[in-house]
Design a protein around this motif. Structure first.
Motif, PDB file in Angstrom:
ATOM      1  N   GLY A 156       0.802  -1.209   0.000  1.00 26.42           N
ATOM      2  CA  GLY A 156       0.000   0.000   0.000  1.00 26.42           C
ATOM      3  C   GLY A 156       0.834   1.257   0.000  1.00 26.42           C
TER       4      GLY A 156
ATOM      5  N   ASP B 147      -3.288  -1.458  -1.397  1.00 30.71           N
ATOM      6  CA  ASP B 147      -3.471  -1.686  -2.823  1.00 30.71           C
ATOM      7  C   ASP B 147      -4.812  -2.382  -3.062  1.00 30.71           C
ATOM      8  OD1 ASP B 147      -0.971  -0.614  -3.189  1.00 30.71           O
ATOM      9  OD2 ASP B 147       0.046  -2.564  -3.281  1.00 30.71           O
ATOM     10  N   SER B 148      -5.311  -2.295  -4.261  1.00 28.69           N
ATOM     11  CA  SER B 148      -6.655  -2.790  -4.564  1.00 28.69           C
ATOM     12  C   SER B 148      -6.790  -4.300  -4.377  1.00 28.69           C
ATOM     13  CB  SER B 148      -7.045  -2.401  -5.993  1.00 28.69           C
ATOM     14  OG  SER B 148      -6.107  -2.915  -6.924  1.00 28.69           O
TER      15      SER B 148
ATOM     16  N   HIS C  71      -8.360   0.363  -0.357  1.00 26.12           N
ATOM     17  CA  HIS C  71      -7.926   1.131  -1.523  1.00 26.12           C
ATOM     18  C   HIS C  71      -8.971   2.184  -1.895  1.00 26.12           C
ATOM     19  CE1 HIS C  71      -5.814   1.934  -5.232  1.00 26.12           C
ATOM     20  NE2 HIS C  71      -6.946   1.781  -5.916  1.00 26.12           N
TER      21      HIS C  71
END
Length: 595
Positions: A34, A48-49, A557
């Protein structure tokens, strides 16, 4: 956990036994997951996604699943709720014996079965003495082996190895009454359960309602009905004994049609998001902000796939210290590199704490149930009386938990050598319940036992001992003299002699309801500890006295931290600084500096 535990402290050991994080996955390299920023004195990670996967929350409320036998398999339909309002009689145990018919399942006809307290039905031989639920509670109806830290998303298809079983709604730690009603052609089993509540491991201060039912028909068909469900995570499925070539199929139960199947065995695991790995969290922080944190504590605005609202610890990792006993965590280069540290980072939480968990609340609601001494609500009045201004210190659960987990950097691993015999002082990684561990600098109450375990004992001088306080860190408690020595904060000469009582045999209670035990007292000195472990190095004159904790808030995210998450994390941050100063007798200082 070790099999040798004393009954006085079974719950303590089971609640706080730590997950070994240095197994196959624990030493795999961590990596950033992230983007990191700083908000005041807090560290913010926007993940992060792909960091958390996808949740699969329970979607069968108001529905009935009907399992129709086709040979040795089943077709399943999802239908409008069918509910029998006549529950019959409440079970006092787990065993049910049918009087009017036998139920065909897994190639046999059954006249008896066991009903578990966490939503399962077991067929076959009575459970053995070793059959306990994921938290060590005896459960005569248990059919599934779920570890304390197992994720529901991972274990659904691996259940059912002990005996033929049905999982109506399997969720560890639930409790409440179970009912049974037998008719000529069917038997109705009803559960009225609550998720765990009130404790620091819990997501709720109050009981929740989970009302579900199973109907086993003479013809082998099965109905599972869900009337009122607060829980959003659990496992639903059927588990006949399988041959070597068969497997349990993972199914979306809400999407099945009459043409689906047939299935020999099937399940659906309902769960929250996937938790991030501890090495990825530490690497995310350290790679961005630098290797300048001794400890890391994580808090999130999302809930993930875990049955607990708290977290074990990840460590010890760095901070080379000897003479404190076998921590079982060898500080190898591989482990240090996996956490992205050169040796400064010493311990972190294993996973984030959800902002909606009890642990992250400033204090319990005024009307929260207070009858359980394991819950902070039980201590409302004494906590207020213990402070000069008559106000309870905020975030008692949070700082008590942090103090306990970070205390595992040094405790409780030490043994003692008494008259040439090595004596274990703990049931790793907590002090033995018979060990005298009264706290040097109390935090919540005038008399406390160590947050790392043991007890504050009163020797009655007649072969019996009264347990004045047990080593359960609710409310938040401080460190014993032995802990402070192992932490490098006091000299060996400052540790008074102490003792251990073994074996502990409970014989009653005193007029104040405190447990009384009989046992043999063995005197122990700090020199006995040094004889077993060697000198604590660095010694008190050269040990680390200033520590830095990174307080990390984690969001999904594309999101920003909520005001609630920021405010509560800052409240914990402020209280953590005070807790550390008080419980170390101001011999050490804690900062929470992200810069």
């Amino acid at each position: 956990m070790k099999p040798r535990i004393f009954l006085i402290n079974v719950l303590f050991v089971l609640l706080f036994i730590h997950k070994q994080s240095y197994g196959q996955n624990g030493i795999t390299p961590g990596h950033s997951i992230g983007q990191v920023s700083v908000a005041g004195d807090l560290i913010v990670i926007e993940l992060d996604s792909a960091a958390l996967g996808q949740p699969n929350l329970f979607d069968l409320v108001g529905r009935t699943l009907r399992f129709n036998p086709v040979g040795s398999s089943y077709r399943v339909t999802n239908e409008t709720l069918r509910w029998d309002t006549n529950y019959g009689v409440e079970l006092t145990g787990a065993d049910v014996r049918l009087q009017q018919f036998t139920f065909p399942f897994s190639g046999q006809r059954w006249s008896s079965f066991s009903v578990g307290t966490v939503g399962s039905i077991r067929f076959g031989p009575s459970p053995s003495m070793g059959d306990v639920d994921a938290y060590g509670r005896p459960d005569g109806g248990i059919a599934f082996a779920i570890g304390r830290f197992d994720r529901l998303a991972d274990v659904g298809t691996r259940l059912g190895e002990r005996a033929p079983a049905i999982s109506v709604f399997l969720k560890p730690r639930m409790s409440g009454p179970r009912y049974v009603r037998e008719l000529a052609d069917r038997v109705v089993i009803t559960w009225d359960l609550t998720e765990p509540f009130g404790g620091f491991l819990d997501f709720s201060w109050f009981p929740t309602t989970n009302l579900f039912q199973a109907v086993l028909h003479r013809d082998g068909s099965i109905e599972m009905s869900y009337k009122t469900m607060a829980a959003k995570d659990g496992i639903v499925g059927i588990y006949p004994i399988l041959s070597a070539v068969e497997s349990v199929q993972s199914i979306d139960l809400s999407s099945l049609s009459r043409k689906s199947g047939p299935f020999a065995a099937l399940c659906e695991s309902f769960h929250y998001l996937q938790p991030p790995r501890p090495q990825d969290l530490s690497c995310t922080v350290i790679q961005t902000l630098g290797d300048k944190f001794d400890f890391l504590a994580y808090y999130s605005d999302f809930r993930f796939d875990s049955q607990e609202a708290s977290s074990p610890s990840d460590g010890p990792i760095g901070g080379n210290v000897t003479g404190i006993g076998d921590t079982k965590h060898t500080q190898t280069k591989l482990i240090l590199e996996s956490r992205c540290t050169g040796g400064r980072f010493q311990l972190g939480l294993f996973q984030p704490i959800f902002v909606g968990a009890n642990e992250m609340q400033e204090s319990p609601p005024d009307n929260a149930p207070g009858g359980n001494p394991k819950n902070i609500s039980f201590y409302t009045r004494p906590l207020a009386q213990a402070t000069p201004d008559g106000k309870r210190r905020a975030y008692n659960y949070a700082v008590g938990h942090l103090g306990h987990e970070i205390g595992h950097r040094w405790s409780a691993y030490a043994a003692a050598c008494v008259n040439g015999q090595t004596i274990s002082l703990g049931a790793w990684p907590h002090w033995d319940p018979g060990l005298e561990t009264h706290v040097a600098y109390p935090y919540s109450l005038p008399l406390e036992a160590s947050t790392q375990g043991g007890s504050a004992w009163q020797d009655n001088l007649d072969g019996t001992f009264t347990q004045l306080r047990e080593g359960f860190f609710v409310p938040a408690s401080g460190y014993s003299y032995l802990d402070l020595y192992l932490m490098g904060l006091i000299a060996a000469a400052e540790v008074p002699d102490f003792y251990i009582v073994r074996p502990l045999v409970r014989i009653g209670t005193d007029a104040n309801g405190r447990p009384i035990f009989k046992g043999q007292r063995m005197r122990i000195t700090i020199q006995d500890v040094i004889a077993a472990e060697g000198l604590r190095l660095p010694d008190v004159n050269h040990s680390q006295r200033y520590f830095n904790t990174g307080i990390v808030v984690i969001v999904e995210h594309g999101r920003k931290p909520s005001a609630e998450l920021i405010n509560r994390a800052n409240g914990i941050r402020r209280q953590w600084i005070d807790y550390w100063a008080i419980t170390t007798g101001h011999r050490s200082a804690m900062t929470v500096n992200p810069h």
